[in-house]
Motif scaffolding. Structure first.
Motif, mmCIF file in Angstrom:
data_model
loop_
_atom_site.group_PDB
_atom_site.id
_atom_site.type_symbol
_atom_site.label_atom_id
_atom_site.label_comp_id
_atom_site.label_asym_id
_atom_site.label_seq_id
_atom_site.Cartn_x
_atom_site.Cartn_y
_atom_site.Cartn_z
ATOM 1 N N LEU A 141 -4.323 13.401 1.943
ATOM 2 C CA LEU A 141 -3.935 12.000 1.859
ATOM 3 C C LEU A 141 -3.876 11.601 0.395
ATOM 4 N N VAL A 142 -2.760 10.976 0.007
ATOM 5 C CA VAL A 142 -2.602 10.443 -1.342
ATOM 6 C C VAL A 142 -2.519 8.932 -1.221
ATOM 7 N N ASP A 143 -3.443 8.241 -1.884
ATOM 8 C CA ASP A 143 -3.472 6.785 -1.918
ATOM 9 C C ASP A 143 -3.170 6.362 -3.350
ATOM 10 N N ASP A 144 -1.914 6.068 -3.617
ATOM 11 C CA ASP A 144 -1.498 5.700 -4.978
ATOM 12 C C ASP A 144 -2.153 4.405 -5.445
ATOM 13 N N ASP A 145 -2.380 3.462 -4.542
ATOM 14 C CA ASP A 145 -2.975 2.179 -4.927
ATOM 15 C C ASP A 145 -4.390 2.331 -5.480
ATOM 16 N N HIS A 146 -5.143 3.292 -4.955
ATOM 17 C CA HIS A 146 -6.519 3.505 -5.398
ATOM 18 C C HIS A 146 -6.658 4.740 -6.293
ATOM 19 N N GLY A 147 -5.566 5.433 -6.565
ATOM 20 C CA GLY A 147 -5.620 6.621 -7.405
ATOM 21 C C GLY A 147 -6.427 7.752 -6.793
ATOM 22 N N VAL A 148 -6.321 7.904 -5.462
ATOM 23 C CA VAL A 148 -7.132 8.883 -4.744
ATOM 24 C C VAL A 148 -6.228 9.918 -4.081
ATOM 25 N N THR A 149 -6.598 11.183 -4.237
ATOM 26 C CA THR A 149 -5.980 12.285 -3.505
ATOM 27 C C THR A 149 -7.112 13.085 -2.901
ATOM 28 N N MET A 150 -7.056 13.290 -1.583
ATOM 29 C CA MET A 150 -8.154 14.027 -0.956
ATOM 30 C C MET A 150 -7.646 14.896 0.187
ATOM 31 N N ASN A 151 -8.429 15.949 0.444
ATOM 32 C CA ASN A 151 -8.141 16.834 1.561
ATOM 33 C C ASN A 151 -9.355 16.852 2.480
ATOM 34 N N GLU A 168 0.353 1.383 6.869
ATOM 35 C CA GLU A 168 1.670 1.949 6.608
ATOM 36 C C GLU A 168 1.506 3.188 5.746
ATOM 37 N N TYR A 169 2.217 4.248 6.111
ATOM 38 C CA TYR A 169 2.125 5.491 5.366
ATOM 39 C C TYR A 169 3.380 6.306 5.608
ATOM 40 N N GLU A 170 3.611 7.225 4.701
ATOM 41 C CA GLU A 170 4.705 8.178 4.862
ATOM 42 C C GLU A 170 4.101 9.542 5.148
ATOM 43 N N THR A 171 4.792 10.319 5.951
ATOM 44 C CA THR A 171 4.351 11.675 6.229
ATOM 45 C C THR A 171 5.290 12.656 5.550
ATOM 46 N N MET A 182 0.853 -1.182 0.000
ATOM 47 C CA MET A 182 0.000 0.000 0.000
ATOM 48 C C MET A 182 0.887 1.230 0.000
ATOM 49 N N SER A 183 0.505 2.185 -0.784
ATOM 50 C CA SER A 183 1.314 3.393 -0.886
ATOM 51 C C SER A 183 0.488 4.614 -0.479
ATOM 52 N N LEU A 184 0.584 4.978 0.802
ATOM 53 C CA LEU A 184 -0.135 6.122 1.340
ATOM 54 C C LEU A 184 0.857 7.202 1.740
ATOM 55 N N THR A 185 0.514 8.443 1.388
ATOM 56 C CA THR A 185 1.311 9.589 1.806
ATOM 57 C C THR A 185 0.373 10.609 2.426
ATOM 58 N N LEU A 186 0.735 11.067 3.610
ATOM 59 C CA LEU A 186 -0.035 12.097 4.299
ATOM 60 C C LEU A 186 0.781 13.375 4.319
ATOM 61 N N TYR A 187 0.225 14.432 3.761
ATOM 62 C CA TYR A 187 0.830 15.765 3.831
ATOM 63 C C TYR A 187 0.227 16.437 5.051
ATOM 64 N N ALA A 188 1.102 16.838 5.981
ATOM 65 C CA ALA A 188 0.631 17.336 7.264
ATOM 66 C C ALA A 188 1.510 18.479 7.749
ATOM 67 N N VAL A 216 2.158 20.516 -1.730
ATOM 68 C CA VAL A 216 0.752 20.198 -1.463
ATOM 69 C C VAL A 216 -0.112 20.661 -2.633
ATOM 70 N N LYS A 217 0.142 21.859 -3.118
ATOM 71 C CA LYS A 217 -0.624 22.377 -4.261
ATOM 72 C C LYS A 217 -0.408 21.519 -5.494
ATOM 73 N N ARG A 218 0.818 21.054 -5.689
ATOM 74 C CA ARG A 218 1.112 20.222 -6.859
ATOM 75 C C ARG A 218 0.310 18.920 -6.832
ATOM 76 N N VAL A 219 0.208 18.290 -5.668
ATOM 77 C CA VAL A 219 -0.474 16.998 -5.613
ATOM 78 C C VAL A 219 -1.987 17.105 -5.456
ATOM 79 N N SER A 220 -2.472 18.221 -4.849
ATOM 80 C CA SER A 220 -3.904 18.280 -4.547
ATOM 81 C C SER A 220 -4.643 19.450 -5.174
#
Length: 79
Positions: A55-65, A27-30, A1-7, A43-47
């Motif tokens: 949160l960016v979920d690469d496995d599901h192709g989801v980016t959300m705030n 499992e996630y990266e911050t 799973m590839s999760l990234t949290l921008y915080a 943050v602006k580039r990704v969202s």
């Protein structure tokens, strides 16, 4: 799973998302962001916007705030 949290350090909404990810043993990266909105270029580039958390979920192709949306997503999709 590839999760990234921008915080942002000290952000209560970001902490809620961190807690939910931890509670669900995900499992996630911050990626820690800059305190000034005008400097949150990554943050602006990704969202498309500069607010956190994101949160960016690469496995599901989801980016959300918005923490409420992210918490619901974690409960319904990732937990």
């Amino acid at each position: 799973m590839s999760l990234t949290l921008y915080a942002l350090d000290g952000c209560p909404w970001c902490e809620k998302v961190h807690d939910a990810l931890e509670e669900n043993d995900l499992e996630y990266e911050t990626e820690w962001t800059e305190p000034l909105h005008s400097e949150r270029n990554e943050v602006k580039r990704v969202s498309g916007q500069r607010g956190v958390p994101v949160l960016v979920d690469d496995d599901h192709g989801v980016t959300m705030n918005e923490s409420a949306n992210i918490l619901e997503y974690i409960d319904r999709t990732l937990a």
